[in-house]
Design a protein around this motif. Sequence first.
Motif, PDB file in Angstrom:
ATOM      1  N   GLU A 114      -8.724   8.540  10.283  1.00  0.00           N
ATOM      2  CA  GLU A 114      -8.619   8.345   8.727  1.00  0.00           C
ATOM      3  C   GLU A 114      -7.361   7.559   8.488  1.00  0.00           C
ATOM      4  OE1 GLU A 114     -11.159  12.008   7.178  1.00  0.00           O
ATOM      5  OE2 GLU A 114      -8.904  12.608   7.859  1.00  0.00           O
TER       6      GLU A 114
ATOM      7  N   ILE B   6       4.499   0.141   4.938  1.00  0.00           N
ATOM      8  CA  ILE B   6       3.466   0.901   3.952  1.00  0.00           C
ATOM      9  C   ILE B   6       4.494   1.781   3.367  1.00  0.00           C
ATOM     10  CG2 ILE B   6       1.667   2.381   3.813  1.00  0.00           C
ATOM     11  CD1 ILE B   6       0.246   0.562   5.760  1.00  0.00           C
TER      12      ILE B   6
ATOM     13  N   SER C 157      -5.910   5.276  10.203  1.00  0.00           N
ATOM     14  CA  SER C 157      -6.002   4.144  10.464  1.00  0.00           C
ATOM     15  C   SER C 157      -7.037   3.186   9.456  1.00  0.00           C
ATOM     16  CB  SER C 157      -7.226   3.916  11.821  1.00  0.00           C
ATOM     17  OG  SER C 157      -5.957   4.312  12.902  1.00  0.00           O
ATOM     18  N   ASP C 158      -8.106   4.297   8.909  1.00  0.00           N
ATOM     19  CA  ASP C 158      -8.923   3.656   7.839  1.00  0.00           C
ATOM     20  C   ASP C 158      -8.335   3.451   6.501  1.00  0.00           C
ATOM     21  OD1 ASP C 158     -11.196   3.689   9.602  1.00  0.00           O
ATOM     22  OD2 ASP C 158     -11.913   5.551   8.735  1.00  0.00           O
ATOM     23  N   TYR C 159      -7.373   4.310   6.119  1.00  0.00           N
ATOM     24  CA  TYR C 159      -6.471   4.209   4.921  1.00  0.00           C
ATOM     25  C   TYR C 159      -5.464   3.027   4.828  1.00  0.00           C
ATOM     26  CZ  TYR C 159      -7.988   9.119   4.251  1.00  0.00           C
ATOM     27  OH  TYR C 159      -8.681  10.324   4.482  1.00  0.00           O
ATOM     28  N   THR C 160      -5.032   2.663   6.060  1.00  0.00           N
ATOM     29  CA  THR C 160      -4.135   1.767   6.157  1.00  0.00           C
ATOM     30  C   THR C 160      -4.352   0.520   6.701  1.00  0.00           C
ATOM     31  OG1 THR C 160      -3.267   2.597   8.417  1.00  0.00           O
ATOM     32  CG2 THR C 160      -2.173   3.823   6.524  1.00  0.00           C
ATOM     33  N   GLY C 161      -5.264   0.516   7.267  1.00  0.00           N
ATOM     34  CA  GLY C 161      -5.728  -0.827   7.917  1.00  0.00           C
ATOM     35  C   GLY C 161      -5.086  -1.089   9.472  1.00  0.00           C
ATOM     36  N   LEU C 162      -4.399   0.066   9.660  1.00  0.00           N
ATOM     37  CA  LEU C 162      -3.626  -0.235  11.102  1.00  0.00           C
ATOM     38  C   LEU C 162      -4.186   0.660  12.256  1.00  0.00           C
ATOM     39  CD1 LEU C 162      -0.071   0.371   9.510  1.00  0.00           C
ATOM     40  CD2 LEU C 162      -1.183  -1.679  10.214  1.00  0.00           C
ATOM     41  N   ALA C 163      -4.113   0.243  13.256  1.00  0.00           N
ATOM     42  CA  ALA C 163      -4.846   1.031  14.496  1.00  0.00           C
ATOM     43  C   ALA C 163      -3.683   2.102  14.762  1.00  0.00           C
ATOM     44  CB  ALA C 163      -4.965   0.095  15.852  1.00  0.00           C
TER      45      ALA C 163
ATOM     46  N   LYS D 109       0.891  -1.017   0.121  1.00  0.00           N
ATOM     47  CA  LYS D 109      -0.102   0.057  -0.172  1.00  0.00           C
ATOM     48  C   LYS D 109       0.771   1.391  -0.016  1.00  0.00           C
ATOM     49  CE  LYS D 109      -3.996   0.097   2.021  1.00  0.00           C
ATOM     50  NZ  LYS D 109      -5.238   0.242   1.990  1.00  0.00           N
TER      51      LYS D 109
END
Length: 109
Positions: free
Chosen positions: A94, A42, A96-102, A2
């Motif tokens: 955002e 990433i 977190s949403d974009y990367t799938g990470l917390a 990503k």
Amino acid sequence: MKKIELFEPAMCCATGVCGPSVNQDLLRITSAFEALNEDAGIEARRYNLSQNPKIFTQRPEILAEIQINADSALPITEIDGEIVKTGSYPTTAELSDYTGLAFTSTNRG
């Protein structure tokens, strides 16, 4: 892998976290992008208009957004070549949403 890219307005230095008063959004973004590149696998890139003007002109979607909305378009966030946000830095949620990470915010006093 990503890829998240941030196209930022002209700043005095590459990160924007210099000078007498540090912008907290820039500090948060700098830390997040460092963590993404180092620990998350990433590709996270930041482009400053004054430091990297050529990349702005080489990306038609970025150039078009700036031509339409002028300075109010910046910063522009892209994920895998798609514009996902304009006009402000991505929030922690955002990212977190974009990367799938917390991602979490920490306040140090």
